[in-house]
Scaffold this motif. Structure first.
Motif, PDB file in Angstrom:
ATOM      1  N   VAL A  83       0.834  -1.209   0.000  1.00 55.01           N
ATOM      2  CA  VAL A  83       0.000   0.000   0.000  1.00 55.01           C
ATOM      3  C   VAL A  83       0.867   1.256   0.000  1.00 55.01           C
ATOM      4  O   VAL A  83       0.508   2.262  -0.619  1.00 55.01           O
ATOM      5  N   GLY A  84       2.024   1.198   0.654  1.00 53.38           N
ATOM      6  CA  GLY A  84       2.948   2.343   0.588  1.00 53.38           C
ATOM      7  C   GLY A  84       3.315   2.660  -0.856  1.00 53.38           C
ATOM      8  O   GLY A  84       3.284   3.821  -1.289  1.00 53.38           O
ATOM      9  N   VAL A  85       3.634   1.610  -1.608  1.00 59.75           N
ATOM     10  CA  VAL A  85       4.002   1.782  -3.021  1.00 59.75           C
ATOM     11  C   VAL A  85       2.781   2.226  -3.830  1.00 59.75           C
ATOM     12  O   VAL A  85       2.867   3.097  -4.702  1.00 59.75           O
ATOM     13  N   PHE A  86       1.633   1.650  -3.519  1.00 63.75           N
ATOM     14  CA  PHE A  86       0.391   1.981  -4.225  1.00 63.75           C
ATOM     15  C   PHE A  86       0.022   3.457  -4.017  1.00 63.75           C
ATOM     16  O   PHE A  86      -0.298   4.180  -4.964  1.00 63.75           O
ATOM     17  N   PHE A  87       0.096   3.911  -2.769  1.00 65.05           N
ATOM     18  CA  PHE A  87      -0.294   5.293  -2.466  1.00 65.05           C
ATOM     19  C   PHE A  87       0.689   6.277  -3.118  1.00 65.05           C
ATOM     20  O   PHE A  87       0.296   7.351  -3.595  1.00 65.05           O
ATOM     21  N   PHE A  88       1.952   5.880  -3.168  1.00 60.82           N
ATOM     22  CA  PHE A  88       2.974   6.666  -3.871  1.00 60.82           C
ATOM     23  C   PHE A  88       2.589   6.812  -5.352  1.00 60.82           C
ATOM     24  O   PHE A  88       2.580   7.909  -5.915  1.00 60.82           O
ATOM     25  N   ALA A  89       2.238   5.684  -5.968  1.00 63.23           N
ATOM     26  CA  ALA A  89       1.902   5.699  -7.401  1.00 63.23           C
ATOM     27  C   ALA A  89       0.650   6.539  -7.673  1.00 63.23           C
ATOM     28  O   ALA A  89       0.566   7.245  -8.685  1.00 63.23           O
ATOM     29  N   MET A 106       5.963   7.481   2.012  1.00 63.69           N
ATOM     30  CA  MET A 106       5.071   6.435   1.483  1.00 63.69           C
ATOM     31  C   MET A 106       5.891   5.287   0.894  1.00 63.69           C
ATOM     32  O   MET A 106       5.661   4.116   1.188  1.00 63.69           O
ATOM     33  N   LEU A 107       6.849   5.673   0.041  1.00 70.59           N
ATOM     34  CA  LEU A 107       7.599   4.652  -0.693  1.00 70.59           C
ATOM     35  C   LEU A 107       8.421   3.776   0.248  1.00 70.59           C
ATOM     36  O   LEU A 107       8.638   2.593  -0.024  1.00 70.59           O
ATOM     37  N   PHE A 187       8.721  -1.231  -7.076  1.00 72.02           N
ATOM     38  CA  PHE A 187       9.268  -0.492  -5.932  1.00 72.02           C
ATOM     39  C   PHE A 187      10.685   0.008  -6.247  1.00 72.02           C
ATOM     40  O   PHE A 187      11.006   1.178  -6.042  1.00 72.02           O
ATOM     41  N   ASN A 188      11.505  -0.892  -6.791  1.00 65.98           N
ATOM     42  CA  ASN A 188      12.886  -0.511  -7.125  1.00 65.98           C
ATOM     43  C   ASN A 188      12.932   0.502  -8.263  1.00 65.98           C
ATOM     44  O   ASN A 188      13.761   1.403  -8.282  1.00 65.98           O
ATOM     45  N   LYS A 189      12.028   0.339  -9.223  1.00 66.89           N
ATOM     46  CA  LYS A 189      11.943   1.279 -10.349  1.00 66.89           C
ATOM     47  C   LYS A 189      11.624   2.688  -9.832  1.00 66.89           C
ATOM     48  O   LYS A 189      12.260   3.672 -10.221  1.00 66.89           O
ATOM     49  N   PHE A 190      10.633   2.772  -8.964  1.00 65.72           N
ATOM     50  CA  PHE A 190      10.248   4.080  -8.399  1.00 65.72           C
ATOM     51  C   PHE A 190      11.408   4.698  -7.623  1.00 65.72           C
ATOM     52  O   PHE A 190      11.650   5.901  -7.708  1.00 65.72           O
TER      53      PHE A 190
END
Length: 432
Positions: A83-89, A106-107, A187-190
């Motif tokens: 969800v941290g990654v999702f909310f970032f996106a 977030m990330l 995640f790593n891409k972001f």
């Protein structure tokens, strides 16, 4: 780099994950491990008097409770991480400016994903027969008149395709591996694009992040639903709910938002994130408030339709829980902690702007949604041998502090604020 209008902030701040903070978290981890240990010893010595229960009609063993706990915490903390990654996106897909200084917070939750992947896959191979009734080969054997299960056999291909049902659930395991692989990849891409933006500036990284976020969100929409069916709903193989993917997502999302809010307040209390003001905090509070109600709406929709239609194969899920001496009370605890309390406490504008209320509510919500997953997973795996005891409390503390260590270590590696984010200026003047 101070080319923004009225900026007097240190944008090169890094979180110092100092020895004192590490020590506090390690203390919680050790306390959790001790409580867990005592819980295991008590289960080993006191666990001989159970009759053959709902758990497939066999004698109950202490380690089944340990496995169920591992699974609850795996699913719960995996959700917070993704969800941290999702909310970032979402921030990039929505072109949001208010959240620019909070993006790294977030990330950072995604740092847990690689560990989550290993724990999840290891637990599945360790405990599959004790957690998932559908992994037993005899259910698919039409010659075995007593144990053959036509309903599970009908769903067998979803687990075993293209292999023979009841052999190795290659399709199921493949999904788990693919979902985690892609989540970690995104995640790593972001993180990588984020780092490049820090070094080079310009808007090109923002556009790049936006298109990668769009790919991620499409993948997340599919994978979060299927993982909910795979990891949680397949425990009660006979039962299904058409909005279950949404329901698990909502529970994850509220937990993730609570974690992001707590982390933000923690960092602000330490003197970091100076440019995050009470307006940003208010926005986080509104998200937590709003999605607690969204979770309740889904809980109620699922319950009401099943209650009203009163079809035995649907209502069995709630009867198992409501009529149980072990779980009956927790249904009401679940509603009280995840809806009634946040609703009443966060209703006013002031409560969403002040750390003390948010800290209280977000902590309650994290415990509350852990109980939500406990209620989804334990009745189907342990039957009346479950409950919340030392083992559950200990395991929750161990996982929680391990996640905190991993997330804070990840956060300390890079600047806290995306200093070249094109909407940082907008965020300075954010006022609601």
């Amino acid at each position: 780099m101070a080319h923004h209008g009225e900026q007097h902030y240190n944008l090169d701040q890094r979180f110092d994950f100092n020895a004192a903070t590490k020590k506090s978290i390690m203390t919680v981890l050790i306390i959790g491990a001790v409580i867990l240990g005592i819980g295991i010893v008590m289960a080993m010595t006191g666990g001989h008097h159970e009759e053959a229960g709902e758990a497939g009609g066999h004698a109950f063993h202490w380690y089944e409770r340990l496995y169920a706990n591992l699974w609850i915490n795996n699913v719960f903390f995996t959700g917070i991480a993704i969800v941290g990654v999702f909310f970032f996106a979402i921030q990039f897909a929505a072109q949001a400016g208010w959240s620019a200084p909070l993006l790294r917070v977030m990330l950072s939750l995604g740092s847990w994903l690689p560990y989550a992947a290993l724990l999840m896959i290891a637990t599945f191979f360790l405990a599959n027969h004790d957690l998932f009734h559908w992994t037993h080969a005899y259910l698919f054997d039409k010659n075995n008149k007593e144990l053959y299960d036509p309903i599970i056999d009908g769903k067998g291909a979803f687990f075993y395709w293209p292999m023979e049902k009841g052999t190795f659930p290659i399709f199921y395991v493949l999904r788990m591996v693919v979902f985690f692989a892609f989540w970690v990849f995104f995640f790593n891409k972001f993180k990588k694009i984020s780092d490049q933006e820090d070094q080079l500036g310009g808007t090109s990284h923002w556009f790049k992040m936006r298109s990668w976020s769009a790919y991620f969100l499409v993948f997340f929409a599919v994978s979060s639903s299927i993982s909910a069916w795979d990891w949680v709903m397949s425990i009660d193989t006979h039962w299904f709910s058409t909005l279950f993917g949404w329901y698990v997502f909502a529970s994850w999302f509220v937990s993730g938002l609570s974690a992001i809010t707590l982390l933000t307040i923690f960092l602000k209390g330490r003197g970091y994130l100076e440019m995050v003001n009470e307006n940003h905090v208010h926005d986080l509070g509104k998200f937590v408030f709003g999605f607690s109600i969204f979770w309740t709406y889904l809980w109620f929709s699922q319950f009401l339709l099943i209650y009203y239609a009163n079809i035995p194969e649907e209502s069995v899920y709630f009867l198992e829980r409501l009529q149980s001496d072990v779980y009956g009370g927790f249904i009401f605890v679940n509603i009280a902690l995840n809806f009634v309390l946040p609703f009443l406490v966060l209703m006013t504008r002031d409560s969403k702007r002040h750390g003390v209320f948010l800290k209280l509510v977000c902590t309650i919500l994290l415990v509350g949604h852990w109980i939500d997953f406990f209620l989804m997973i334990q009745p189907g795996t342990l039957g009346h041998n479950g409950g919340i005891g030392l083992m559950e409390v200990g395991m929750f503390l161990v996982y929680g502090s391990a996640v905190a260590l991993v997330v804070l270590s990840g956060l300390a590696k890079k600047n806290l604020i995306a200093k070249n984010h094109p909407m940082l200026e907008e965020s300075y003047h954010h006022h609601i």
